[in-house]
Design an enzyme around this catalytic site. Structure first.
Site, PDB file in Angstrom:
ATOM      1  N   ILE A 203       0.871  -1.179   0.000  1.00 46.89           N
ATOM      2  CA  ILE A 203       0.000   0.000   0.000  1.00 46.89           C
ATOM      3  C   ILE A 203       0.908   1.230   0.000  1.00 46.89           C
ATOM      4  O   ILE A 203       1.678   1.431   0.928  1.00 46.89           O
ATOM      5  CB  ILE A 203      -0.921   0.029   1.255  1.00 46.89           C
ATOM      6  CG1 ILE A 203      -1.645  -1.315   1.458  1.00 46.89           C
ATOM      7  CG2 ILE A 203      -1.904   1.191   1.189  1.00 46.89           C
ATOM      8  CD1 ILE A 203      -2.683  -1.659   0.421  1.00 46.89           C
ATOM      9  N   HIS A 208      -1.368   5.434   9.185  1.00 51.49           N
ATOM     10  CA  HIS A 208      -1.404   4.414  10.224  1.00 51.49           C
ATOM     11  C   HIS A 208      -2.428   4.856  11.266  1.00 51.49           C
ATOM     12  O   HIS A 208      -2.224   5.849  11.947  1.00 51.49           O
ATOM     13  CB  HIS A 208      -0.008   4.270  10.849  1.00 51.49           C
ATOM     14  CG  HIS A 208       0.034   3.415  12.085  1.00 51.49           C
ATOM     15  ND1 HIS A 208       1.004   2.484  12.323  1.00 51.49           N
ATOM     16  CD2 HIS A 208      -0.787   3.357  13.147  1.00 51.49           C
ATOM     17  CE1 HIS A 208       0.766   1.890  13.486  1.00 51.49           C
ATOM     18  NE2 HIS A 208      -0.308   2.412  14.008  1.00 51.49           N
ATOM     19  N   LYS A 237       7.428   6.272  16.143  1.00 54.28           N
ATOM     20  CA  LYS A 237       6.386   7.294  16.077  1.00 54.28           C
ATOM     21  C   LYS A 237       6.893   8.592  16.680  1.00 54.28           C
ATOM     22  O   LYS A 237       7.615   8.588  17.672  1.00 54.28           O
ATOM     23  CB  LYS A 237       5.148   6.809  16.834  1.00 54.28           C
ATOM     24  CG  LYS A 237       4.470   5.629  16.143  1.00 54.28           C
ATOM     25  CD  LYS A 237       3.445   4.969  17.033  1.00 54.28           C
ATOM     26  CE  LYS A 237       2.890   3.718  16.337  1.00 54.28           C
ATOM     27  NZ  LYS A 237       2.180   2.846  17.285  1.00 54.28           N
ATOM     28  N   ARG A 292      -0.347  -5.188  24.175  1.00 54.48           N
ATOM     29  CA  ARG A 292       0.266  -4.538  25.340  1.00 54.48           C
ATOM     30  C   ARG A 292      -0.343  -3.147  25.496  1.00 54.48           C
ATOM     31  O   ARG A 292      -1.082  -2.699  24.626  1.00 54.48           O
ATOM     32  CB  ARG A 292       1.772  -4.379  25.086  1.00 54.48           C
ATOM     33  CG  ARG A 292       2.047  -3.507  23.856  1.00 54.48           C
ATOM     34  CD  ARG A 292       3.475  -3.059  23.716  1.00 54.48           C
ATOM     35  NE  ARG A 292       3.617  -2.082  22.656  1.00 54.48           N
ATOM     36  CZ  ARG A 292       3.752  -2.339  21.359  1.00 54.48           C
ATOM     37  NH1 ARG A 292       3.753  -3.601  20.927  1.00 54.48           N
ATOM     38  NH2 ARG A 292       3.860  -1.362  20.480  1.00 54.48           N
TER      39      ARG A 292
HETATM   40  C1  MV4 Z   1       2.638  -2.261   5.190  1.00 58.23           C
HETATM   41  C2  MV4 Z   1       2.890  -1.075   4.470  1.00 58.23           C
HETATM   42  C3  MV4 Z   1       2.416  -0.998   3.170  1.00 58.23           C
HETATM   43  N1  MV4 Z   1       1.762  -2.039   2.627  1.00 58.23           N
HETATM   44  N2  MV4 Z   1       1.962  -3.261   4.603  1.00 58.23           N
HETATM   45  C4  MV4 Z   1       5.349  -1.227   8.962  1.00 58.23           C
HETATM   46  C5  MV4 Z   1       5.445  -1.900  10.278  1.00 58.23           C
HETATM   47  C6  MV4 Z   1       4.374  -2.887  10.360  1.00 58.23           C
HETATM   48  N3  MV4 Z   1       3.531  -2.544  11.467  1.00 58.23           N
HETATM   49  C7  MV4 Z   1       3.655  -2.848   9.055  1.00 58.23           C
HETATM   50  N4  MV4 Z   1       4.211  -1.771   8.293  1.00 58.23           N
HETATM   51  C8  MV4 Z   1       3.780  -1.468   7.047  1.00 58.23           C
HETATM   52  N5  MV4 Z   1       3.061  -2.445   6.432  1.00 58.23           N
HETATM   53  C9  MV4 Z   1       1.548  -3.145   3.350  1.00 58.23           C
HETATM   54  N6  MV4 Z   1       0.916  -4.148   2.773  1.00 58.23           N
HETATM   55  C10 MV4 Z   1       3.597  -0.058   5.105  1.00 58.23           C
HETATM   56  C11 MV4 Z   1       4.050  -0.257   6.396  1.00 58.23           C
HETATM   57  C12 MV4 Z   1       4.766   0.827   6.975  1.00 58.23           C
HETATM   58  C13 MV4 Z   1       4.302   1.488   8.105  1.00 58.23           C
HETATM   59  C14 MV4 Z   1       3.126   1.124   8.755  1.00 58.23           C
HETATM   60  C15 MV4 Z   1       2.694   1.780   9.872  1.00 58.23           C
HETATM   61  C16 MV4 Z   1       3.436   2.827  10.381  1.00 58.23           C
HETATM   62  C17 MV4 Z   1       4.584   3.202   9.779  1.00 58.23           C
HETATM   63  C18 MV4 Z   1       5.042   2.545   8.641  1.00 58.23           C
HETATM   64  C19 MV4 Z   1       6.226   2.953   8.028  1.00 58.23           C
HETATM   65  C20 MV4 Z   1       6.672   2.310   6.919  1.00 58.23           C
HETATM   66  C21 MV4 Z   1       5.960   1.230   6.405  1.00 58.23           C
END
Ligand code: MV4
Length: 449
Positions: A203, A208, A237, A292
């Site tokens: 994506i 988030h 964050k 948590r």
């Molecule tokens: C993703 C994404 C884009 N596409 N999954 C980062 C950590 C983990 N919690 C999942 N994450 C992501 N998963 C798909 N299919 C982008 C991220 C991501 C991200 C997610 C939440 C908060 C910050 C982030 C920073 C970079 C990438």
């Protein structure tokens, strides 16, 4: 109710739990490593016990030491805080075997949700939207190539045992998919001793948004609305807020209901968070559960008026949730800035050391969660979070003004902090307009080394 609780953590969250205990008439037992000896917050606990050297693996992560301290102090429960052993299902099991209540979810739910591929399966079972991707784990390169072509590049390789961004690789073509599989497997194998991988559609520039949950041991689960945590740098964050700006009410409601369904399906209780990605069309996708209490939990406490730490303790003691979903009212806007002992001018390099001046902000609508004081020495051994500065106001515009004012009042000397970058962020048009996504900092920040 418990008479005495051991806090298996340090810093601001240890202090947060000490304060909750005090207000509940519960005695608190703090533990500390050699690096934290003499830290002022320890004196606010009823007892303090040294559990080993500075190295976390020899102290805050050492299960036998923590259990020995718990037995010596004769506590009925352990609060793990966040990080360290907070999501370690084995630790929760050891506590159970020792007849000590673990203040958190049941080990079975932790175990299942800890595996991201299993969590994905649970989500599907609960009718929660997940990112399009592989049915299960990747069996072979051919398997991965076929899947990637089916769902169309770019795809994201994820480690089943991962989380928080470790063991992830973006693949935009066949060659990067094949090399990404090798390096992601290696990274996951060495970091988690589990090299299993799965694929998801990547994506682009998602936001988030996460939903706070609270459940009791009788299976009653409620949500406490959402937090937007899009503003982050390298999976750390920087700012969290609630409500999520520019999120249609229908989407918000559907996401919160989905989170509750997932928690019910997982047999979850205690506090937890369901993380979602939100794409440009406001479609949301489940990614993982944080089993948590989280750093940013005070954002939710401000907008709902519910004390999440006290709720966790009551739930662990077997009490039922004292409210139903309809009783949980979201009011106003809360924003949190994480203040770290880091130098933003030198690529956020950690800046431990002696705090020579500490002049915290105050006044209406300001909450500061911190264990730091003037004369406190930030140890170099742990996470560099020194304070969480929160504001609470009726509207987001007022919250932004309040945060700018509070940041301007905040004076820290002796160490570098992230206060200056927060002052900049709070003046950015993109942030003001609620337009930042998870890639914002990487795309716009001037890199220095
Ligand atoms: C993703 C994404 C884009 N596409 N999954 C980062 C950590 C983990 N919690 C999942 N994450 C992501 N998963 C798909 N299919 C982008 C991220 C991501 C991200 C997610 C939440 C908060 C910050 C982030 C920073 C970079 C990438």
């Amino acid at each position: 109710m418990f008479q005495r609780i051991l806090i298996a953590n340090r810093g601001e969250i240890a202090l947060r739990v000490i304060r909750a205990c005090k207000e509940m008439g519960i005695e608190s037992v703090a533990v500390y490593s050699e690096a934290d000896r003499g830290a002022p917050y320890l004196d606010l606990a009823d007892q303090k016990i040294c559990i080993g050297p500075a190295t976390a693996s020899e102290s805050y992560l050492k299960i036998p030491r923590l259990i020995s301290a718990a037995e010596a102090a004769d506590v009925q429960a352990i609060h793990p805080g966040y990080g360290f052993l907070s999501e370690n299902a084995h630790f929760a099991e050891v506590c159970r075997d020792c007849k000590i209540e673990f203040i958190g979810p049941p080990p079975e739910a932790m175990q299942r949700l800890g595996n991201k591929n299993e969590a994905r399966k649970l989500a599907k079972q609960a009718g929660v939207p997940v990112v399009p991707g592989s049915e299960g784990l990747i069996e072979s390169d051919e398997d991965a190539l076929r899947l990637a072509k089916e769902m169309d590049f770019p795809v994201l390789i994820k480690a089943a045992a991962g989380g928080g961004g470790r063991g992830m690789r973006v693949a935009r073509d066949e060659a990067s998919l094949l090399s990404g599989l090798v390096s992601a497997r290696q990274e996951a194998e060495s970091a988690f001793k589990d090299g299993s991988l799965y694929l998801e559609k990547y994506i682009e520039q998602p936001r988030h948004v996460e939903v706070q949950l609270l459940g009791d041991r009788e299976g009653h689960i409620v949500h406490l609305w959402e937090r937007d945590c899009s503003l982050q740098r390298r999976h750390q964050k920087l700012v969290e807020e609630s409500p999520a700006p520019n999120l249609p009410d229908k989407v918000r409601k559907a996401m919160c209901d989905a989170a509750v369904r997932l928690a019910k399906t997982a047999g979850y209780y205690s506090a937890g968070t369901c993380e979602f990605l939100v794409d440009k069309n406001h479609k949301f996708y489940f990614i993982e559960v944080n089993a948590r209490i989280q750093v940013e939990h005070p954002v939710t406490e401000l907008v709902t008026g519910i004390d999440l730490i006290k709720a966790q303790i009551r739930i662990a003691a077997g009490e039922k949730l004292p409210f139903a979903q309809r009783d949980i009212v979201h009011r106003g806007c809360a924003i949190e800035c994480r203040i770290n002992a880091e130098n933003p001018a030198i690529n956020f390099r950690p800046s431990p050391g002696l705090i020579t001046r500490w002049q915290p902000p105050g006044g209406p609508g300001v909450r500061l969660d911190s264990h730091a004081v003037a004369g406190y020495r930030v140890p170099p051994n742990y996470d560099s979070l020194v304070a969480k500065l929160l504001v609470y106001q009726p509207t987001r515009t007022e919250a932004l003004a309040c945060m700018r004012r509070a940041l301007d009042e905040f004076v820290v000397e002796g160490i570098h902090t992230t206060i200056p970058i927060h002052r900049d962020i709070m003046r950015l048009a993109a942030f003001r307009d609620g337009l930042v996504d998870t890639t914002f900092i990487e795309r716009t920040w001037q890199k220095k080394s």
